[in-house]
Each structure stands twice: as C-alpha cells, then as structure tokens.
Write an enzyme that holds these catalytic residues in place. Structure first.
Site, short mmCIF file in Angstrom:
data_model
loop_
_atom_site.label_atom_id
_atom_site.label_comp_id
_atom_site.label_asym_id
_atom_site.label_seq_id
_atom_site.Cartn_x
_atom_site.Cartn_y
_atom_site.Cartn_z
N HIS A 259 26.95 -10.09 73.16
CA HIS A 259 27.57 -10.99 74.14
C HIS A 259 27.40 -12.41 73.98
O HIS A 259 28.07 -13.27 74.68
CB HIS A 259 27.15 -10.61 75.69
CG HIS A 259 27.69 -9.09 76.17
ND1 HIS A 259 28.96 -8.87 76.73
CD2 HIS A 259 27.25 -7.78 75.68
CE1 HIS A 259 29.31 -7.56 77.01
NE2 HIS A 259 28.21 -6.96 76.20
N ASP B 68 27.85 -20.92 74.28
CA ASP B 68 28.31 -19.79 75.15
C ASP B 68 28.78 -18.71 74.40
O ASP B 68 29.85 -18.96 73.37
CB ASP B 68 29.30 -20.21 76.22
CG ASP B 68 28.95 -19.41 77.57
OD1 ASP B 68 28.60 -18.11 77.48
OD2 ASP B 68 29.45 -20.15 78.78
P1 ADQ Z 1 27.47 -15.11 81.37
O1 ADQ Z 1 26.47 -15.87 80.55
O2 ADQ Z 1 26.84 -14.40 82.67
O3 ADQ Z 1 27.66 -13.66 80.38
P2 ADQ Z 1 30.17 -15.69 82.07
O4 ADQ Z 1 30.93 -15.19 80.82
O5 ADQ Z 1 30.65 -16.98 82.34
O6 ADQ Z 1 28.65 -16.05 81.54
O7 ADQ Z 1 30.30 -14.65 83.04
C1 ADQ Z 1 29.80 -14.89 84.31
C2 ADQ Z 1 30.32 -14.08 85.28
O8 ADQ Z 1 29.64 -14.14 86.49
C3 ADQ Z 1 31.89 -14.19 85.62
O9 ADQ Z 1 32.63 -13.11 85.57
C4 ADQ Z 1 31.83 -15.11 87.03
O10 ADQ Z 1 32.83 -14.80 87.61
C5 ADQ Z 1 30.67 -14.43 87.51
N1 ADQ Z 1 30.18 -15.49 88.25
C6 ADQ Z 1 29.37 -16.68 87.92
N2 ADQ Z 1 29.21 -17.33 89.08
C7 ADQ Z 1 29.33 -16.58 90.11
C8 ADQ Z 1 29.11 -16.65 91.74
N3 ADQ Z 1 28.51 -18.04 92.20
N4 ADQ Z 1 29.60 -15.80 92.44
C9 ADQ Z 1 30.20 -14.75 91.88
N5 ADQ Z 1 30.39 -14.45 90.47
C10 ADQ Z 1 29.75 -15.41 89.89
C11 ADQ Z 1 27.41 -13.50 79.23
C12 ADQ Z 1 27.63 -14.50 77.85
C13 ADQ Z 1 29.09 -15.04 77.82
C14 ADQ Z 1 30.05 -13.99 77.89
C15 ADQ Z 1 29.76 -12.92 78.77
C16 ADQ Z 1 30.38 -11.59 78.76
O11 ADQ Z 1 26.48 -15.39 78.06
O12 ADQ Z 1 28.97 -16.08 77.16
O13 ADQ Z 1 31.32 -14.51 78.32
O14 ADQ Z 1 28.49 -12.32 78.73
O15 ADQ Z 1 30.49 -11.12 77.37
#
Ligand code: ADQ
Length: 497
Positions: A188, A396
């Site tokens: 990921h 990311d």
């Molecule tokens: P993350 O580093 O966690 O994931 P991201 O892809 O942005 O990053 O996903 C975060 C998730 O958490 C999103 O669905 C978001 O809505 C949720 N989230 C964030 N802050 C929140 C809050 N305050 N309240 C509720 N929900 C919140 C890792 C990798 C990424 C990759 C994903 C999926 O680092 O690059 O996109 O896995 O493969």
C-alpha cells in the site's frame, strides 16, 4: 504508464470488472470463481469497524463474504503470553481469525521493524530509519508465528492475499511449511528508489522473501519501475512482460492503483449527517468564509509542517485573505509509541500557535487544527463544505483522501483539489492542481489560484477527476488483483502437471 517490462501497462486501460467472477455493474461482482479468499493484514477489520474505517475495509469484507472467506491478523490486543491458536469468529458469511501479541512482539515487529524501519525507509526518510537487528528478528518471528497459527485454517483451493509491509516474509514462511496455494502481496505504500533500499542491511533477504508470492502488486507503475530497477541491477533478475524472475522464482509484478467506492462516497456526501456537518461549518464557524480542508493521519510523511508554512505564506503574501479564509486541518494521532509521531504532533501545535498568534483577530482564527477521527458521513460533509482540499504528502503510496474529496463535491459547484506530485494519486488525478509540496511558494500560489478559479474551470476539472475515479474504483482494484492471482495459480497448476 509502463509496467515491469517498460511496455504499456494494461492495469489502467483494461475494461473494469471483466474477470471470471464479474457480474454486471451494480451487482456484487466479487465471487472468486469457486475459490475461497483468505486475506491477511496486520489488523483485522470487523464489519462494524470496517464501515467506520472506510472503503478499503468494507471492500475486503464484501469480498470475503462473497467467497465465505477468512480475514486473518492481529486482534489489536496485547497479552502476557501470545497464544499459538487463533480466535475464530464467524459473522455474516465471513470468518475472522485473530491472535494476540505480547508487548515484546508488538514492539519489535510493529513499532520496531514495520513502523520505525520499513515505513520511513519506503517513504525516503533514511534519516528517521532505525536499523535495529532485534527489530528485524522480531519481525521475522511474528511473521513465522502468523504463518504457523493461521495455516491450519487454509484449504488447498484458497487464494491468499497478503497486505502491506508488515507481512513481507509471510508467504516465505508458508512455503517452508509446504503451502502451495496462489499467494499475492499488495504494497500500500511506495516502493523506494534503489539507493534508498540499499541502506537497509537486510534488503536482499527481504526482497528474496517477496518472491515466495505469485503476484506482487504496487500502487503505481513508478513503484514497479523502482522495484524492477533493484531486482535487475542488484540481483540479476530477468523481466519478461510482467513476469519477473529472480532467486529461482517468478512472480507477476504489476501496478494496481487503489480506488474508492465512488457511488458510496457520493451517497455519503448527500446523507443527512453529512448535510448537518456541512451546514454547521457553513453557518457557524466558517460563516461566509472560504474553507480549505486537510484530512490526514498525523504522520511525518503527510507534509503537514510544510503545509502549515505554505498557508502562513499565503496569509502573509495576500492580506485580502485575512478574515475571509479558514484552513481546517484534521489529523488524528497514530502510532503514538513511535517517538517521531510525538515529535510531529508537538511541532504542529507550535506552528498552529505561531500562525494563529500572528494573524488571528478577535472574530477570526485562520487555522483550526483538530486531532480527532470523524465518522465517514461527517467527513463527507466536511469535504463537501470545503472550497479547497490541500493534500500535500511528501511521499504517499496513493492517498485516498484526495479521491474521497473529489467524490464528495457538488458537481454543479465543486471545490478544487491541490495535490502533491509525490502522492501516487497524482498519476491519475492530473486535473487537480499538482504541486511540489517542498516548495511552499508554489503551494501558496496554487491555493491562491484555487481560491479564484472560475466555476466553469472547476466543473471541467471535477468532471475529469470523476471520470478517473470511476474508471479505476475499488471494485476494479480488487477484481484486477484477484484475477491476476487466480491466473498465476492456474499457471502453477499447469506447470506442475
Ligand atoms: P494512509 O496513509 O492511512 O493509507 P490514505 O490513503 O489517505 O492514507 O487513507 C486514509 C484513510 O483514513 C482515508 O480513507 C480517510 O478518509 C481516513 N481518515 C483520515 N483521517 C480521518 C479522520 N480524522 N477521521 C476519519 N477518517 C479519517 C495507506 C497508504 C496510502 C494508501 C492507502 C490505501 O499510506 O498511500 O492510499 O494505504 O492503499
């Protein structure tokens, strides 16, 4: 887009959902051709937890239910002695199998090797990477334990799909136990450049372990290129099409860019709770002001201090923003046991105080910084209310927030996405305002451009971004990966016959 061989990849251009288990759009498409699916990840999501946790966990649960599958991983709990048998629970046609870990196991495997070594290294932060041999030993031991504990639950016909950097050696352990099922791995997070990877003392062994999988999936073709660069130039690997051969094994190596459940997010944004949240923002706190939103886990890879500084520069350069603009940053803390996470938290609190102290008026606070998680619906409402979303990670794998923000917009009056070129999402989301997150002048200028973008341009950009989201959504991601895994399994059977 190029794939492992440097030729055009079909990962982005193949028609969505045409696998052997695909059904027409709108119906459940996931039915792994009579094969049961086993998912292994660090943590196991419950159905209720999955709804809260978001699209990825929901997508996994859907898929597992459709095949009567099992989700295996750590329970999230620590115990004085870690059991050798999983706790197995069944609900709604899927099974969850979990084990507890001891504090020492968790410290070495999760806080140690996974999050103090691989996470920073794979995000190009060699300066933060702790190369501690005891972490690596603990990581291998927990992977071996996962294999020992969960393997008795697997059947010969299962497809095994392993998620993320916590579990790279898992398949190698299973193979050593004689397991012959098709096994796939999806990373990921980004794959690092060769010179960065080479700083890891045991990089060769770790990469060798990956070749126990039949399919190795990455978020983008750039990640595939970096992986192939290492395998070809450091390990004498060979590449033919999307098959990479090295360490006397072959694996399909491809990109599978993760997406979101677009319709579900559109619906969430129209829900009563989302509307309430948006109205609350519009009428109370940010009445009549433009709103910038950032939503990230509190993590040093997300570029938050630089983002705060870019906002400060915007306020400094364009005094007309004073009183007319608010930046809301939502960042729930994660990985509190890793020291760098406490540091970034303190740094951001300092910057928030500095910026508000410098610019606030009695009736205007320019920066609202909130350290809590929100429900999916509330989050959709916040996205919808925001004129601009600022997504500027330094590195990311993909970044789902960028995709969720776009899906939550009103197509008649959409907001503008400002997106880092170093997020995997930037490959597909070219209609966003793409920025270099290290260049705070460029980020401040992009924010200014976004503030004044005419409606027609906003609509055109939004429509194009939505086309991309629908073209490669979460359903296509999981279907493409499982098709590749089932095909690799079929090739195995043919080779062994
Ligand atoms: P993350 O580093 O966690 O994931 P991201 O892809 O942005 O990053 O996903 C975060 C998730 O958490 C999103 O669905 C978001 O809505 C949720 N989230 C964030 N802050 C929140 C809050 N305050 N309240 C509720 N929900 C919140 C890792 C990798 C990424 C990759 C994903 C999926 O680092 O690059 O996109 O896995 O493969």
């Amino acid at each position: 887009m190029t794939n492992a061989s440097g030729t055009h990849s079909d990962a982005h251009s193949a028609p969505a959902g045409r696998g052997p288990w695909s059904a027409p759009p709108g119906t459940a498409r996931i039915n792994p051709a009579g094969r049961r699916l086993v998912v292994i990840s660090n943590r196991v999501g419950s159905m209720r937890g999955a709804v809260r946790a978001g699209g990825l966990a929901v997508a996994m649960v859907d898929m597992l239910k459709a095949s009567g599958g099992i989700w295996c991983g750590w329970s999230g709990k620590l115990a004085p002695v870690s059991p050798e048998r999983p706790e197995v629970t069944q609900a709604d046609g899927m099974t969850a199998a979990t084990i507890e870990l001891t504090q020492a196991e968790h410290d070495a495997y999760y806080n140690g090797f996974a999050n103090s070594c691989l996470w920073p290294l794979f995000h190009n932060r060699i300066d933060l990477t702790a190369f501690d041999r005891s972490y690596y030993d603990g990581y291998l031991k927990v992977n071996a334990k996962f294999a020992r504990v969960f393997a008795p639950l697997f059947k010969a016909q299962d497809l095994i799909w392993v998620h993320d950097y916590h579990l790279i050696p898992f398949a190698q352990e299973l193979r050593a136990m004689g397991c012959r099922q098709p096994m796939g791995f999806f990373l990921h997070i980004p794959f690092p450049p060769r010179d960065v990877l080479l700083t890891l003392p045991n990089a060769g062994r770790l990469l060798q372990a990956l070749f126990a999988y039949d399919v190795i999936g990455f978020q983008t073709d750039r990640d595939v290129e970096r992986f192939v660069d290492y395998v070809v130039n450091e390990q004498d690997g060979r590449v033919s099409g999307d098959v990479v051969t090295v360490f006397e094994r072959s694996a399909v190596v491809r990109s599978f860019p993760i997406g979101i459940d677009v319709d579900n997010f559109v619906q969430l944004a129209g829900s009563a709770e989302a509307k309430r949240q948006a109205e609350r923002l519009a009428t109370r706190r940010f009445a009549g002001r433009q709103l910038i939103v950032g939503v990230d886990r509190l993590d040093y890879t997300k570029g938050l201090p630089l983002r705060f500084l870019a906002y400060e520069l915007l306020l400094e350069t364009y005094p007309e923003t004073h009183g007319r603009l608010v930046y809301l940053q939502i960042a729930p803390p994660t990985r509190g046991a890793v020291p760098e996470y406490a540091q970034i938290r303190a740094e951001l609190e300092g910057l928030e105080g500095h910026i508000n102290g410098r610019f606030a008026e009695v009736d205007w606070t320019p920066l609202a910084y909130i350290n809590r998680a929100y429900s999916r619906r509330a989050l959709a409402g916040i996205y919808r209310a925001a004129d601009i979303s600022l997504v500027t990670p330094l590195r990311d794998g993909m970044n789902l927030v960028a995709k969720e923000y776009v899906a939550a917009q009103d197509p008649a009056d959409p907001g503008v996405l400002v997106l880092s070129r170093f997020a995997g999402a930037a490959v597909q989301m070219r209609a966003a305002l793409i920025v270099n997150p290290y260049d705070k002048v460029a980020v401040a200028e992009a924010l200014q451009t976004a503030r004044h973008m005419p409606l027609e341009q906003r609509r055109n950009r939004h429509a194009e971004l939505m086309r991309g989201l629908r073209d490669y959504d979460i359903d296509r991601w999981r279907t493409d990966f499982l098709e590749a895994l089932a095909a690799a399994g079929a090739r195995h059977v043919a080779a062994e016959a």
